[in-house]
Design an enzyme around this catalytic site. Structure first.
Site, mmCIF file in Angstrom:
data_model
loop_
_atom_site.group_PDB
_atom_site.id
_atom_site.type_symbol
_atom_site.label_atom_id
_atom_site.label_comp_id
_atom_site.label_asym_id
_atom_site.label_seq_id
_atom_site.Cartn_x
_atom_site.Cartn_y
_atom_site.Cartn_z
ATOM 1 N N CYS A 140 -6.160 4.463 3.188
ATOM 2 C CA CYS A 140 -6.405 5.263 2.437
ATOM 3 C C CYS A 140 -7.486 4.664 1.309
ATOM 4 O O CYS A 140 -7.857 5.386 0.523
ATOM 5 C CB CYS A 140 -5.089 5.894 1.744
ATOM 6 S SG CYS A 140 -3.767 6.434 2.757
ATOM 7 N N HIS A 275 -5.073 7.189 -7.651
ATOM 8 C CA HIS A 275 -4.764 7.386 -5.931
ATOM 9 C C HIS A 275 -3.464 8.568 -5.999
ATOM 10 O O HIS A 275 -3.569 9.362 -5.092
ATOM 11 C CB HIS A 275 -4.367 6.123 -5.363
ATOM 12 C CG HIS A 275 -3.943 6.016 -4.001
ATOM 13 N ND1 HIS A 275 -4.846 6.356 -3.228
ATOM 14 C CD2 HIS A 275 -2.861 5.601 -3.492
ATOM 15 C CE1 HIS A 275 -4.388 6.346 -1.949
ATOM 16 N NE2 HIS A 275 -3.145 5.959 -2.110
ATOM 17 N N GLU A 286 1.106 2.016 -9.374
ATOM 18 C CA GLU A 286 -0.116 2.189 -9.760
ATOM 19 C C GLU A 286 -0.234 2.268 -11.425
ATOM 20 O O GLU A 286 -0.848 2.174 -12.222
ATOM 21 C CB GLU A 286 -0.802 3.592 -9.243
ATOM 22 C CG GLU A 286 -2.348 3.998 -9.889
ATOM 23 C CD GLU A 286 -2.799 4.955 -9.001
ATOM 24 O OE1 GLU A 286 -4.079 4.937 -9.288
ATOM 25 O OE2 GLU A 286 -2.222 5.693 -8.236
ATOM 26 N N LYS A 305 -5.084 14.768 -5.955
ATOM 27 C CA LYS A 305 -4.151 15.189 -4.700
ATOM 28 C C LYS A 305 -3.175 16.048 -4.702
ATOM 29 O O LYS A 305 -2.727 16.710 -3.841
ATOM 30 C CB LYS A 305 -3.610 13.654 -4.204
ATOM 31 C CG LYS A 305 -4.423 12.838 -3.513
ATOM 32 C CD LYS A 305 -3.631 11.402 -3.250
ATOM 33 C CE LYS A 305 -4.630 10.550 -2.391
ATOM 34 N NZ LYS A 305 -5.325 9.947 -3.115
ATOM 35 N N HIS A 310 -3.204 14.853 0.501
ATOM 36 C CA HIS A 310 -3.500 13.385 0.919
ATOM 37 C C HIS A 310 -4.391 13.348 2.193
ATOM 38 O O HIS A 310 -3.585 13.592 3.214
ATOM 39 C CB HIS A 310 -2.249 12.628 1.076
ATOM 40 C CG HIS A 310 -2.489 10.904 0.984
ATOM 41 N ND1 HIS A 310 -4.003 10.547 0.904
ATOM 42 C CD2 HIS A 310 -1.562 9.923 1.132
ATOM 43 C CE1 HIS A 310 -3.671 9.264 0.885
ATOM 44 N NE2 HIS A 310 -2.562 8.711 0.979
ATOM 45 N N PHE A 369 -2.212 1.512 3.011
ATOM 46 C CA PHE A 369 -1.438 0.790 3.708
ATOM 47 C C PHE A 369 -2.014 -0.721 4.376
ATOM 48 O O PHE A 369 -3.183 -0.464 4.573
ATOM 49 C CB PHE A 369 -0.912 1.584 5.127
ATOM 50 C CG PHE A 369 0.271 2.663 4.949
ATOM 51 C CD1 PHE A 369 0.756 2.746 3.725
ATOM 52 C CD2 PHE A 369 0.724 3.243 6.045
ATOM 53 C CE1 PHE A 369 1.732 3.767 3.526
ATOM 54 C CE2 PHE A 369 1.740 4.244 5.781
ATOM 55 C CZ PHE A 369 2.204 4.700 4.730
#
Length: 384
Positions: A140, A275, A286, A305, A310, A369
Site C-alpha cells: 500500500c 494513511h 500512525e 480513505k 482502500h 504490508f
C-alpha cells in the site's frame, strides 16, 4: 505535476474525484461495477488486458489530456505504475478454468494479463515512450514510492517527462475472503479513520496517474502546475508481515526523512493526508508516529480513505491527487466516516465539511504490508 488522471467508483476525472471526497459513500466495497473501457480500448484489447491495466490506460490518457499532452523525447519519457495485487481477477478466473475444464482451457494471454508490469507496459506502448518503464510493488506504499521515484528521475536529469501513480482491481472473491478471515475488513462496511469505533477498511478499485515534468519546461509551455514533489522518505519497519510497529517508529522516521529531503521543518507542514485505513493497529501506530514527529500540536490531519475506500497499491496516488486538489481549491477535505476521534490519539483531525487553509507543504503518508513506509512532501506549484 501538471496532469492528473483518476478513475474510481465515482467516475472518471479529477473533478468528479474531488467532489466525492466530501460525500459519504454507500456502505460496502468501492467497486467499478459499471466500468466501460470503450473510450480507451477496443474489444480485442479489452479481452487481453486485466481490469487493473485497463484502469491504468484510462488514467494515463486522462492525465496526459489534463496536462495538454506535452511533447518530449520518447527516450527520456517514462512510466512508473504501482500495484499491490495486479491481475487477481485474471488469476481467479483462470484457476477455475484449469480446475473445471483442464489445462488446455487456460488462456494463452493468462501470464501477460496478470503480471504486475502489464500496466506500465501498456501505457508505454500506447505512447511510444522508451524511457524507464517499471512497476513498484511495495504493497500500500507502492504508488507513493512510484511518484517519489519519478520525481527523482526528473530531478537527477535522467528523464524529462514521467507518468507515475498506481492502479488496483483487487476486490475479487479470493482477496475479499482473505482479508475477511484476517479480520481486516469492516463489519459495518464503512471505513472510519481514527474513530474510536473503527473496525477495518473497505476495498476500492481504481487508478490515479500524474504527469511529472521539470518545472522550467512546464513553465515555458504555459502548463498548469498543480504542485511539486519536494521530498520523499522510504523506510521499513522490519517488524511483521502485516502489523505495523506499535510505536510507529518506522513511520515516524519515514516522515522525518521526507521532511529532511524537502528541506522543510515540521512546523512548516500545513496538512497531513494520513494513511488512515480505519484498522485498529494501523491508525494507532500512525497517530503515535505523527505525534512523535510533530509533538502535541499536530498539523491538520485528514484521511481521504473514508470517502474513497482502500485502493491498496493505488491509494498513495489517489491521496497525492487529493492533496494537490486541496491546494488548488484551498480546502482540506474532511475525514469521512469519522464520528469521534479515538481518545488515545492526539491529532487535529479535519471533520465536517472540510477546512479552509492557506496551501503550504503537505505530507502524504502510505504504509503497507511488509512494513513498507513511504512519505511524500508536496508543495503548491502555482500557475504560470
Amino acid at each position: 505535476m501538471t496532469g492528473l488522471g483518476v478513475v474510481t467508483a465515482d467516475g472518471d476525472g479529477h473533478e468528479v474525484f474531488w467532489r466525492s471526497l466530501f460525500t459519504p459513500p454507500p456502505p460496502g466495497h468501492r467497486t467499478m461495477a459499471d466500468w466501460d473501457p470503450a473510450p480507451w480500448l477496443g474489444p480485442r484489447e479489452t479481452r487481453v488486458l486485466d481490469r487493473f491495466t485497463q484502469f491504468a490506460v484510462a488514467a494515463a490518457d486522462l492525465a496526459l489530456r489534463d496536462a495538454g499532452r506535452p511533447v518530449s523525447d520518447p527516450t527520456r519519457s517514462g512510466v512508473l505504475v504501482a500495484t499491490a495485487l495486479a491481475g487477481m481477477a485474471t488469476v481467479e478466473r483462470q484457476a477455475v478454468a484449469l480446475r473445471e475444464r483442464g489445462e488446455r482451457r487456460v488462456s494463452p494471454h493468462f501470464v501477460p494479463m496478470f503480471m504486475p508490469n502489464a500496466a506500465p507496459a501498456a501505457v508505454s506502448m500506447r505512447n511510444g515512450w522508451r524511457g524507464p518503464c517499471e512497476t513498484i510493488q511495495t504493497a500500500c506504499a507502492a504508488a507513493t514510492h512510484a511518484i517519489g521515484r519519478a520525481a527523482k528521475l526528473i530531478a537527477n536529469g535522467e528523464c524529462d517527462l514521467m507518468l507515475a501513480g498506481g492502479t488496483e482491481a483487487a476486490a475479487t472473491p479470493l482477496v475479499v475472503a482473505g482479508f475477511t478471515n484476517m479480520r481486516a475488513l469492516s463489519s459495518t462496511r464503512r471505513l472510519r479513520p481514527f474513530d474510536g469505533e473503527r473496525d477495518g477498511f473497505v476495498i476500492a478499485e481504481g487508478a490515479a496517474l500524474l504527469v511529472l515534468e521539470e518545472r522550467d519546461a512546464a513553465t515555458a509551455r504555459g502548463a498548469r502546475i498543480y504542485g511539486e514533489v519536494m521530498g520523499l522518505g522510504s523506510t521499513a519497519d522490519a517488524h511483521d508481515i502485516t502489523a505495523p510497529r506499535s510505536d510507529g517508529a518506522g513511520a515516524a522516521e519515514c516522515m522525518r526523512l521526507a521532511l529532511r529531503d524537502a528541506g522543510v521543518e515540521p512546523a512548516a507542514v500545513r496538512q497531513i493526508n494520513a494513511h488512515g485505513t480505519g484498522t485498529l493497529l494501523n491508525d494507532a501506530a500512525e497517530a503515535r508516529a505523527v505525534s512523535a514527529v510533530f509533538g502535541p500540536e499536530t498539523p491538520p490531519v485528514t484521511s481521504t480513505k473514508g470517502a474513497t475506500g482502500h485502493a491498496f497499491g493505488a491509494g498513495g496516488a489517489l491521496e497525492a491527487v487529493a492533496v494537490l486538489l486541496s491546494m488548488r481549491h484551498r480546502v482540506i477535505p474532511p475525514t469521512i466516516g469519522l464520528e469521534k476521534v479515538d481518545p488515545e490519539m492526539s491529532l487535529d483531525v479535519v471533520t465536517g465539511s472540510g477546512r479552509a487553509w492557506a496551501p503550504g507543504p503537505a505530507l502524504s503518508n502510505s504504509f503497507g504490508f511488509g512494513g513498507h513506509n513511504g512519505c511524500l512532501v508536496l508543495g503548491p506549484g502555482g500557475e504560470p
